[in-house]
Write a protein that holds these residues in place. Sequence first.
Motif, PDB file in Angstrom:
ATOM      1  N   ARG A 117      55.244  80.671 -75.158  1.00  0.00           N
ATOM      2  CA  ARG A 117      54.005  81.335 -75.502  1.00  0.00           C
ATOM      3  C   ARG A 117      54.621  81.181 -77.189  1.00  0.00           C
ATOM      4  O   ARG A 117      54.195  81.177 -78.388  1.00  0.00           O
ATOM      5  N   LEU A 118      56.417  81.987 -77.432  1.00  0.00           N
ATOM      6  CA  LEU A 118      56.866  82.143 -79.112  1.00  0.00           C
ATOM      7  C   LEU A 118      56.433  81.164 -79.559  1.00  0.00           C
ATOM      8  O   LEU A 118      56.656  81.225 -80.602  1.00  0.00           O
ATOM      9  N   VAL A 119      57.288  79.712 -78.998  1.00  0.00           N
ATOM     10  CA  VAL A 119      57.380  78.720 -79.565  1.00  0.00           C
ATOM     11  C   VAL A 119      55.565  78.025 -79.911  1.00  0.00           C
ATOM     12  O   VAL A 119      55.463  77.856 -81.341  1.00  0.00           O
ATOM     13  N   ALA A 120      54.148  78.647 -79.072  1.00  0.00           N
ATOM     14  CA  ALA A 120      53.203  78.720 -79.796  1.00  0.00           C
ATOM     15  C   ALA A 120      52.794  78.428 -80.848  1.00  0.00           C
ATOM     16  O   ALA A 120      51.682  78.065 -81.764  1.00  0.00           O
ATOM     17  N   GLY A 121      53.580  80.610 -80.883  1.00  0.00           N
ATOM     18  CA  GLY A 121      52.999  81.008 -81.731  1.00  0.00           C
ATOM     19  C   GLY A 121      53.679  80.599 -83.074  1.00  0.00           C
ATOM     20  O   GLY A 121      53.121  80.222 -84.130  1.00  0.00           O
ATOM     21  N   LEU A 122      54.808  80.126 -83.168  1.00  0.00           N
ATOM     22  CA  LEU A 122      55.090  78.911 -83.822  1.00  0.00           C
ATOM     23  C   LEU A 122      54.245  78.540 -84.992  1.00  0.00           C
ATOM     24  O   LEU A 122      53.605  78.706 -86.066  1.00  0.00           O
ATOM     25  N   GLY A 123      53.607  77.530 -83.643  1.00  0.00           N
ATOM     26  CA  GLY A 123      52.950  76.683 -84.414  1.00  0.00           C
ATOM     27  C   GLY A 123      51.932  76.814 -84.599  1.00  0.00           C
ATOM     28  O   GLY A 123      51.000  75.801 -85.615  1.00  0.00           O
TER      29      GLY A 123
END
Length: 416
Positions: A117-123
């Motif tokens: 979810r952290l990676v998704a937030g960057l996107g």
Amino acid sequence: MMRAPPSARRPRDPVAARRRRELWRAVYLPTVVLSLAEGMLVPVLPLYVADLGAGFALVGLALAAEAIGMLLGDVPAGSILRRFDRKVVMLTGVGVVGVAVAAIPLFGSVVAVIVLRLVAGLGAAMWGLSRHAYLTESVEPASRGRSIAAFGGANRIGMLLGPALGGVVAGAFGFGAAFIAFGIVAALAFGLCALYLEPRSATETGPRQRMGHREALRHVLVQQRRLLITAGAGQLFAQMIRSGRRIVLPLYGSALLGLDVQAIGWVLSIAAAFDVALFPVAGVVMDRWGRKAAIVPSFVIQALGMALVPLSGGVVGLALAGAVIGLGNGIGSGTMMTIASDLAPRDTVGEFLGVWRLIGDAGGMGGPVAVGAIADALTLETATLVIAVIGLGAAATFAFGVPETLGRAPVAARRG
């Protein structure tokens, strides 16, 4: 008797009208599609994390992880927009979001959920900021409220159908199927952007166009510090109550009322129906009577709805409280983006919007974390009331601490 400001009564510009029609195909439609995917996660994600054995605090952290990623990505995304085409940034953002979420069921751990979810937030930071900049540059200020409210409405249309769809998919095929379905829908949004979105480079103008990102960011922080403190505080509180409702309603329904994922999905979709119904009103109000005329009632009503949640004794009561929250949120459709577009200096749009979103995403992160921490330390009812008070804080900040921006001259023009 209130009179519409002169800027709201300008003749309709046929070029601007054609541009708005084009925006529906290139920006609004992909937004509807991806928000449908995001809506599917609203009832699924908190229950999935709880099913992995997490307590309220960890559930809150998992829900906040995307906002943390956005928080980390907002300012760098502003720098990326200075260097790369808007279309490239949008496609990269939606691609990262789709892959990260679809991978969640492959690991089956709370840590993996938080990291992905952290990676998704960057996107999501790239996806959101590039669309905001695209809209800011495409729409004249006199019709900006309606155009950005329609953008907010596009998000809400997806959220209307998404929770019920997510609940049905998870109930019939398991939690993992809902995450895989998210990836499929995100791929559709990617395809729409790739097909219809016209390439567009940064359009900052004036002597500061030649500044590097760090210099431009420093300029924004120094020259706009007073607005960023006052309006930014309102944005922080606004996003806290908006993100807080996404954990309060599912957890209250599951933990205290004993509702299953399908019932919670329907409750959230009912709330979203009221949300969707009001977005056209928000745009008209903002462009005729001012941005604050929509913002202040929006957060007062959301706070009232949040305060009603602990009084709900079953699915009908929870749906009623959710409907009031949705009503308030619908009146505020696009308000935070519109006021940011009004305030953004024309020669540092990417940097200003990056800082603005950074503040908002701090609130988006803080809402679920606050609910989870307070619920673990005290009760879920107490956490809900705290979020309601924060909503009143948002209304008060914009009512008394932020100037009206309808008809405001662009910053670059005022400074020469």
